[in-house]
Design an enzyme around this catalytic site. Structure first.
Site, PDB file in Angstrom:
ATOM      1  N   ARG A  32       0.850  -1.210   0.000  1.00 15.09           N
ATOM      2  CA  ARG A  32       0.000   0.000   0.000  1.00 15.09           C
ATOM      3  C   ARG A  32       0.879   1.251   0.000  1.00 15.09           C
ATOM      4  O   ARG A  32       0.477   2.308  -0.474  1.00 15.09           O
ATOM      5  CB  ARG A  32      -0.957   0.006   1.208  1.00 15.09           C
ATOM      6  CG  ARG A  32      -1.690   1.334   1.369  1.00 15.09           C
ATOM      7  CD  ARG A  32      -2.974   1.269   2.183  1.00 15.09           C
ATOM      8  NE  ARG A  32      -2.887   0.434   3.354  1.00 15.09           N
ATOM      9  CZ  ARG A  32      -2.269   0.768   4.498  1.00 15.09           C
ATOM     10  NH1 ARG A  32      -1.675   1.931   4.632  1.00 15.09           N
ATOM     11  NH2 ARG A  32      -2.244  -0.072   5.496  1.00 15.09           N
ATOM     12  N   TYR A  85     -13.531  17.591 -16.043  1.00 16.07           N
ATOM     13  CA  TYR A  85     -14.057  16.229 -16.143  1.00 16.07           C
ATOM     14  C   TYR A  85     -15.213  16.062 -15.137  1.00 16.07           C
ATOM     15  O   TYR A  85     -15.136  16.594 -14.024  1.00 16.07           O
ATOM     16  CB  TYR A  85     -12.902  15.263 -15.838  1.00 16.07           C
ATOM     17  CG  TYR A  85     -13.305  13.822 -15.788  1.00 16.07           C
ATOM     18  CD1 TYR A  85     -13.581  13.113 -16.954  1.00 16.07           C
ATOM     19  CD2 TYR A  85     -13.402  13.154 -14.571  1.00 16.07           C
ATOM     20  CE1 TYR A  85     -13.944  11.788 -16.902  1.00 16.07           C
ATOM     21  CE2 TYR A  85     -13.769  11.820 -14.521  1.00 16.07           C
ATOM     22  CZ  TYR A  85     -14.041  11.141 -15.692  1.00 16.07           C
ATOM     23  OH  TYR A  85     -14.408   9.825 -15.641  1.00 16.07           O
ATOM     24  N   ASP A 157      -4.586  18.850 -14.998  1.00 18.87           N
ATOM     25  CA  ASP A 157      -4.962  17.516 -15.469  1.00 18.87           C
ATOM     26  C   ASP A 157      -4.549  17.428 -16.941  1.00 18.87           C
ATOM     27  O   ASP A 157      -5.111  18.101 -17.794  1.00 18.87           O
ATOM     28  CB  ASP A 157      -6.472  17.309 -15.296  1.00 18.87           C
ATOM     29  CG  ASP A 157      -6.951  15.927 -15.742  1.00 18.87           C
ATOM     30  OD1 ASP A 157      -6.288  15.304 -16.598  1.00 18.87           O
ATOM     31  OD2 ASP A 157      -8.010  15.481 -15.258  1.00 18.87           O
ATOM     32  N   LYS A 182      -6.500   6.140 -19.513  1.00 19.94           N
ATOM     33  CA  LYS A 182      -6.805   6.613 -20.853  1.00 19.94           C
ATOM     34  C   LYS A 182      -5.607   6.358 -21.783  1.00 19.94           C
ATOM     35  O   LYS A 182      -5.234   5.225 -21.964  1.00 19.94           O
ATOM     36  CB  LYS A 182      -7.188   8.098 -20.796  1.00 19.94           C
ATOM     37  CG  LYS A 182      -8.262   8.420 -19.734  1.00 19.94           C
ATOM     38  CD  LYS A 182      -9.590   7.777 -20.038  1.00 19.94           C
ATOM     39  CE  LYS A 182     -10.600   7.885 -18.901  1.00 19.94           C
ATOM     40  NZ  LYS A 182     -10.855   9.228 -18.418  1.00 19.94           N
TER      41      LYS A 182
HETATM   42  C1  LIG Z   1     -11.120   9.716 -17.170  1.00 18.95           C
HETATM   43  C2  LIG Z   1     -10.636  11.021 -16.700  1.00 18.95           C
HETATM   44  C3  LIG Z   1     -10.407  11.238 -15.326  1.00 18.95           C
HETATM   45  C4  LIG Z   1     -10.691  10.189 -14.278  1.00 18.95           C
HETATM   46  O1  LIG Z   1      -9.881   9.057 -14.423  1.00 18.95           O
HETATM   47  P1  LIG Z   1     -10.266   7.581 -13.906  1.00 18.95           P
HETATM   48  O2  LIG Z   1      -9.028   6.813 -14.166  1.00 18.95           O
HETATM   49  O3  LIG Z   1     -11.449   7.134 -14.707  1.00 18.95           O
HETATM   50  O4  LIG Z   1     -10.605   7.713 -12.457  1.00 18.95           O
HETATM   51  C5  LIG Z   1      -9.910  12.477 -14.945  1.00 18.95           C
HETATM   52  N1  LIG Z   1      -9.672  13.451 -15.842  1.00 18.95           N
HETATM   53  C6  LIG Z   1      -9.904  13.288 -17.162  1.00 18.95           C
HETATM   54  C7  LIG Z   1      -9.614  14.399 -18.103  1.00 18.95           C
HETATM   55  C8  LIG Z   1     -10.396  12.079 -17.633  1.00 18.95           C
HETATM   56  O5  LIG Z   1     -10.621  11.914 -18.943  1.00 18.95           O
END
Ligand SMILES: *Cc1c(COP(=O)(O)O)cnc(C)c1O
Length: 365
Positions: A32, A85, A157, A182
């Protein structure tokens, strides 16, 4: 790199174990906290973003929530943009206020609005650029300059752009976040998140994550590391395919509007040309009224999966109300400038002529 799946790491002597526990020598104790396979993924992401330090999480949302919950304290206010998001939007509009954190939002293209909010006092500015799903672009460098003057840190992000197309730290940001689920992994089979940036800040969030427990699984880390091996060539293809699709849709009589920063008609085109090396594999488009409906088009697409994700090698299509912004109400989506006739299209690495033929067929009744 082996997949080190074990939870605990044994030591021959108590002295050795103790030295690792107090940080006097390197090693792992409990997964962890740290794990060798996970650490390799973190090191690769650190290098890709040119950061001092990096830590990973079980998902992108875990990275975002752990970061914000550690770095913004009760009584403080956070400055962000209206078009984050969907999950992030819920975090800052619903969960942070429960912690007595006030949220102040400006439209992503409203530079003056953002600067006014920053000058009003905040420890942290949270940005996303390009945004999901309309690919709005924030001038990261200018926001960072304003934040620096006000003594605020900037978190970006970078999920949609990826480090291949954009490095927010080199534009002045303090921290950069990815959903590794992604483009980073790229194959839709591993969830993860990562935070890269200033060592002192990453250390604080690491301590928060150790105790709150959103650690990345070693097998997911292995898949993400494998994904990284092809990130550069995948992004080249995603960038190229998306540009072709955007140009095709832009010229199509059934289409009202295309949102893709590489198109000169996009409001963020000039800023994107300065701060991005490619426009990535996500775009969205609005259908003209009176022609094929959103449901018709989505139903008729054969190559695009009707599914809620993006950044995979396969093309995905969906609408914000079932994908990125499923957590938001119709009014909230409207306030974020997301048209209800909008289709989000994440362009995969297929042959672009196949994708264009598929779109042509789906758009022509
Ligand atoms: C999908 C996404 C997230 C969240 O990510 P997860 O891995 O699904 O928790 C955050 N920011 C953006 C821009 C995203 O496309």
């Amino acid at each position: 790199m082996p997949i080190v799946q074990n939870i605990a790491f044994g030591y021959d002597t108590l002295a050795e174990w103790h030295d690792v526990a107090i940080g006097k020598r390197t090693g792992h104790i409990y997964s962890r906290n740290t794990n060798p396979t996970v650490a390799l993924f973190e090191e690769k992401m650190r290098q890709l973003e040119g950061a001092e330090a990096a830590i990973s999480f079980s998902s992108g949302m875990a990275a975002i929530s752990n970061t914000l919950l550690e770095l913004v304290q009760p009584g403080e206010q956070i400055v962000s943009i209206t078009e984050t998001y969907g999950g992030t939007n819920r975090l800052i509009s619903e969960f942070l206020p429960r912690n007595h954190v006030r949220t102040r939002l400006a439209r992503p293209e409203d530079q003056t609005g953002l600067e006014t909010l920053i000058a009003d006092g905040t420890p942290l500015v949270y940005l996303e650029s390009p945004t999901n799903p309309t690919m709005q672009v924030v001038d990261i460098q200018r926001v960072c300059e304003a934040a620096k003057q006000a003594g605020a840190i900037v978190v970006v992000d970078n999920t949609i752009a990826t480090p291949i197309n954009q490095n927010p730290l080199s534009l002045g940001a303090d921290l950069v976040i990815h959903s590794a689920s992604k483009f980073i992994g790229g194959h839709g089979d591993a969830m993860g998140g990562v935070l890269c940036g200033r060592r002192d800040l990453v250390k604080r969030v690491f301590r928060y994550r150790e105790i709150h427990g959103a650690a990345l699984d070693p097998f997911a880390a292995f898949l993400l590391v494998r994904g990284l091996k092809t990130l550069a060539i995948r992004m080249e293809r995603h960038n190229d395919n998306a540009l072709r699709v955007a140009q095709f849709l832009d010229a199509h009589p059934a289409i009202e509007r295309v949102f893709y920063p590489a198109l000169p008609s996009h409001p963020g085109h000039a800023i994107a040309s300065r701060q991005m090396r490619g426009s990535s594999g996500m775009l969205s488009f609005v259908l003209k009224e009176g022609g094929a409906t959103v449901a018709d088009v989505l139903q008729r697409l054969r190559l695009a999966r009707r599914a809620a994700s993006l950044g995979h090698v396969e093309t995905f299509a969906g609408i914000p109300s079932t994908t990125s912004h499923v957590e938001c109400s119709m009014e909230q989506r409207k306030a974020m400038g997301i048209p209800e006739l909008l289709i989000r299209y994440s362009v995969g690495i297929e042959d672009s002529s196949d994708l264009l033929a598929d779109l042509e067929n789906a758009l022509t009744l």
